[in-house]
Design a protein around this motif. Structure first.
Motif, mmCIF file in Angstrom:
data_model
loop_
_atom_site.group_PDB
_atom_site.id
_atom_site.type_symbol
_atom_site.label_atom_id
_atom_site.label_comp_id
_atom_site.label_asym_id
_atom_site.label_seq_id
_atom_site.Cartn_x
_atom_site.Cartn_y
_atom_site.Cartn_z
ATOM 1 N N ALA A 137 0.889 -1.277 -0.081
ATOM 2 C CA ALA A 137 -0.019 0.015 -0.057
ATOM 3 C C ALA A 137 0.936 1.187 -0.047
ATOM 4 C CB ALA A 137 -0.949 -0.059 1.243
ATOM 5 N N SER A 138 1.856 1.335 0.782
ATOM 6 C CA SER A 138 2.794 2.567 0.990
ATOM 7 C C SER A 138 3.636 2.735 -0.396
ATOM 8 C CB SER A 138 3.551 2.113 2.211
ATOM 9 O OG SER A 138 4.548 3.515 2.183
ATOM 10 N N THR A 139 4.085 1.843 -1.103
ATOM 11 C CA THR A 139 4.523 1.864 -2.342
ATOM 12 C C THR A 139 3.662 2.371 -3.374
ATOM 13 O OG1 THR A 139 5.596 -0.177 -1.682
ATOM 14 C CG2 THR A 139 5.953 0.654 -4.190
ATOM 15 N N PHE A 140 2.322 1.723 -3.523
ATOM 16 C CA PHE A 140 1.635 2.591 -4.558
ATOM 17 C C PHE A 140 1.199 3.981 -4.196
ATOM 18 C CE2 PHE A 140 0.264 -1.817 -5.689
ATOM 19 C CZ PHE A 140 0.291 -1.736 -7.222
ATOM 20 N N ALA A 141 1.032 4.183 -2.901
ATOM 21 C CA ALA A 141 0.549 5.661 -2.317
ATOM 22 C C ALA A 141 1.803 6.751 -2.605
ATOM 23 C CB ALA A 141 0.293 5.340 -0.947
ATOM 24 N N THR A 142 3.147 6.166 -2.391
ATOM 25 C CA THR A 142 4.106 6.942 -2.781
ATOM 26 C C THR A 142 4.109 7.275 -4.156
ATOM 27 O OG1 THR A 142 5.404 5.959 -1.026
ATOM 28 C CG2 THR A 142 6.686 7.012 -2.582
ATOM 29 N N LEU A 143 4.023 6.345 -4.987
ATOM 30 C CA LEU A 143 4.042 6.569 -6.419
ATOM 31 C C LEU A 143 2.936 7.667 -6.857
ATOM 32 C CD1 LEU A 143 4.646 2.799 -7.941
ATOM 33 C CD2 LEU A 143 6.078 4.898 -8.037
ATOM 34 N N ASN A 194 -2.600 10.248 -9.151
ATOM 35 C CA ASN A 194 -3.241 8.897 -8.992
ATOM 36 C C ASN A 194 -3.006 8.386 -10.335
ATOM 37 O OD1 ASN A 194 -3.745 8.943 -6.077
ATOM 38 N ND2 ASN A 194 -5.260 10.332 -6.597
ATOM 39 N N ARG A 195 -2.172 7.477 -10.811
ATOM 40 C CA ARG A 195 -1.876 6.982 -11.780
ATOM 41 C C ARG A 195 -1.378 5.618 -11.655
ATOM 42 N NH1 ARG A 195 2.467 10.275 -15.002
ATOM 43 N NH2 ARG A 195 2.359 8.592 -16.170
ATOM 44 N N THR A 196 -1.977 4.770 -10.676
ATOM 45 C CA THR A 196 -1.505 3.458 -10.456
ATOM 46 C C THR A 196 -2.768 2.661 -10.411
ATOM 47 O OG1 THR A 196 -1.129 3.493 -7.901
ATOM 48 C CG2 THR A 196 0.689 3.980 -9.193
ATOM 49 N N ALA A 202 -3.903 2.555 1.314
ATOM 50 C CA ALA A 202 -3.271 3.279 0.102
ATOM 51 C C ALA A 202 -4.116 4.515 -0.142
ATOM 52 C CB ALA A 202 -3.167 2.364 -1.144
ATOM 53 N N GLU A 203 -5.230 4.250 0.329
ATOM 54 C CA GLU A 203 -6.311 5.623 0.110
ATOM 55 C C GLU A 203 -6.562 6.419 1.462
ATOM 56 O OE1 GLU A 203 -9.863 4.236 -1.859
ATOM 57 O OE2 GLU A 203 -9.008 3.826 -3.569
ATOM 58 N N GLY A 204 -5.533 6.104 2.410
ATOM 59 C CA GLY A 204 -5.537 6.914 3.735
ATOM 60 C C GLY A 204 -6.337 6.655 4.684
ATOM 61 N N ARG A 205 -6.974 5.355 4.666
ATOM 62 C CA ARG A 205 -7.873 5.088 5.484
ATOM 63 C C ARG A 205 -7.292 4.216 6.603
ATOM 64 N NH1 ARG A 205 -10.850 5.228 1.102
ATOM 65 N NH2 ARG A 205 -10.681 2.839 0.550
ATOM 66 N N GLU A 206 -7.790 3.706 7.826
ATOM 67 C CA GLU A 206 -7.268 2.873 8.816
ATOM 68 C C GLU A 206 -7.772 1.657 8.423
ATOM 69 O OE1 GLU A 206 -8.617 1.912 13.124
ATOM 70 O OE2 GLU A 206 -7.341 3.682 13.180
ATOM 71 N N ALA A 207 -6.726 0.463 8.436
ATOM 72 C CA ALA A 207 -7.161 -0.821 8.161
ATOM 73 C C ALA A 207 -6.191 -1.890 9.270
ATOM 74 C CB ALA A 207 -6.571 -1.310 6.899
ATOM 75 N N GLU A 208 -6.737 -2.918 9.322
ATOM 76 C CA GLU A 208 -6.281 -3.886 10.405
ATOM 77 C C GLU A 208 -5.206 -4.829 9.841
ATOM 78 O OE1 GLU A 208 -8.103 -7.069 13.135
ATOM 79 O OE2 GLU A 208 -8.584 -5.174 13.866
ATOM 80 N N LYS A 224 -2.703 11.740 1.195
ATOM 81 C CA LYS A 224 -3.566 12.620 0.968
ATOM 82 C C LYS A 224 -4.238 12.369 -0.610
ATOM 83 C CE LYS A 224 -2.309 15.143 4.547
ATOM 84 N NZ LYS A 224 -2.674 14.596 5.889
ATOM 85 N N ASP A 225 -5.654 12.417 -0.409
ATOM 86 C CA ASP A 225 -6.351 12.073 -1.498
ATOM 87 C C ASP A 225 -5.890 10.994 -2.515
ATOM 88 O OD1 ASP A 225 -8.019 14.566 -0.925
ATOM 89 O OD2 ASP A 225 -6.245 15.786 -1.954
ATOM 90 N N GLY A 226 -5.554 9.837 -1.845
ATOM 91 C CA GLY A 226 -4.921 8.649 -2.766
ATOM 92 C C GLY A 226 -6.077 8.078 -3.419
ATOM 93 N N LYS A 227 -5.897 7.399 -4.240
ATOM 94 C CA LYS A 227 -6.824 6.569 -5.030
ATOM 95 C C LYS A 227 -5.804 5.293 -5.533
ATOM 96 C CE LYS A 227 -10.832 5.596 -6.644
ATOM 97 N NZ LYS A 227 -11.976 5.566 -5.722
ATOM 98 N N LEU A 228 -6.606 4.268 -5.308
ATOM 99 C CA LEU A 228 -6.021 2.961 -5.821
ATOM 100 C C LEU A 228 -7.009 1.843 -6.028
ATOM 101 C CD1 LEU A 228 -3.258 1.334 -6.588
ATOM 102 C CD2 LEU A 228 -3.486 0.354 -3.928
#
Length: 337
Positions: free
Chosen positions: A75-81, A87-89, A124-130, A142-146
């Motif tokens: 998730a972090s890798t996609f969000a960084t790109l 948001n091109r991934t 990747a979209e900035g929400r909390e997950a377990e 911020k404003d991530g989209k995957l």
């Protein structure tokens, strides 16, 4: 209909980047790669260069899996790109074939895959997950989209794709099987209370533009061997002639004997003698540009939103250019307003 190009990340990486740039110039909107850490170079490193040297191309793996990377790292890798390039991934994901088996592991369970789809998308979209019982969040997103697109063949996997995925990846271009599987995915989406039309349908298969059909078949026969790995899993799970999976998909692997992943996705694969010409013709798109246009129109009428072209043969540049000059303009010219 959108178009994507699918490549292996063989060295030199500069050649992969160059082919992706060529594809974008020819009207392709998606750039996909294999993801198998032992067999090829690391795709996410190369994605940064593809994104840097293109302007609109969306990139992602076809496909990654929940087992070779921890989910927060994916998730972090996609969000960084996305943060670097917009948001091109897109994340294509499945149970894992070559990436897992080459390392001596079994493909992931569908339960694990379904959980991973939700977790990776949320993070990747900035929400909390377990993750492993611990709630985490990437605070800088911020404003991530995957979008999460899932590859599937069997009935349980097709159902999961319809229930959870933003897109469905079908790795073959046979119209009969495409119709059967698209209906299964859309029905599962409807049963889950989703709008079936919101699930993007992507067909991925080799394409070879040229008049020498016999040569094109030999260049793309490897694909029947690759698909055969997944079909063998289905036969092992459901049995032959079970009614759970169409015989049109399972019948051709009767003479399959093992598989060497060192030749995975390559034209010199010695483990594809069992794949008949009929399967190559059904699963791939071969012949002059007019034949490609005709088959792609049929697939589009069945609900296919994107054709992702596996470009692993001896005419990579020529096929990209032929699609840009003839195939893509034809499909877009007669698209409904």
């Amino acid at each position: 209909m959108d178009f994507g190009i699918v490549l292996q990340t063989d060295p030199p990486a500069s050649q992969v980047v160059g082919l992706m740039r060529r594809a974008e110039r020819n009207g392709f909107r998606y750039g996909w790669t294999f993801d198998s850490a032992v067999l090829w170079q690391e795709p996410f490193v190369i994605y940064s260069q593809i994104l840097e040297h293109t302007t609109k191309l969306h990139v992602g793996p076809m496909v990654t899996n929940p087992g070779t990377r921890t989910w927060e790292v994916t998730a972090s890798t996609f969000a960084t790109l996305n943060d670097m390039f917009g948001n091109r991934t897109v994340c294509g994901i499945g149970r894992g074939d070559s990436a897992m088996r080459v390392a001596g592991r079994k493909p992931n369970t569908l339960a694990r895959l379904g959980e991973a789809i939700d977790v990776i998308r949320d993070l990747a979209e900035g929400r909390e997950a377990e993750v492993d019982g611990n709630p985490i969040r990437l605070p800088w997103v911020k404003d991530g989209k995957l979008p999460m697109w899932m590859a599937a063949y069997g009935p349980k996997a097709l159902a999961l794709a319809g229930q959870k995925a933003d897109g469905f990846i079908l790795q073959l271009a046979d119209p009969f099987l495409t119709e059967w599987m698209v209906k299964a995915v859309r029905q599962a989406a409807a049963d889950a209370g989703r709008d079936p039309a919101e699930v993007t349908i992507c067909v991925a298969a080799p394409a070879y533009v040229g008049d020498d059909l016999a040569h094109a078949r030999e260049q793309c026969r490897w694909f029947g061997g690759m698909v055969g790995n997944h079909v063998a899993d289905l036969v092992a799970r459901y049995g032959e002639h079970s009614g759970m999976v169409p015989d049109e998909l399972t019948e051709y692997i009767k003479n399959r004997h093992g598989y060497d992943y060192s030749h995975h996705g390559r034209t010199d694969n010695p483990d594809t003698d069992f794949v008949p010409d009929e399967i190559v013709d059904r699963f791939c798109i071969l012949g002059p540009a007019e034949a490609h246009i005709e088959k792609l129109r049929h697939l589009r009428d069945l609900g296919v939103d994107q054709f992702a072209l596996y470009d692993m043969h001896d005419n990579r540049e020529g096929t990209i250019d032929a699609y840009g000059a003839e195939v893509i303009p034809a499909l877009r010219a007669d698209a409904p307003e």
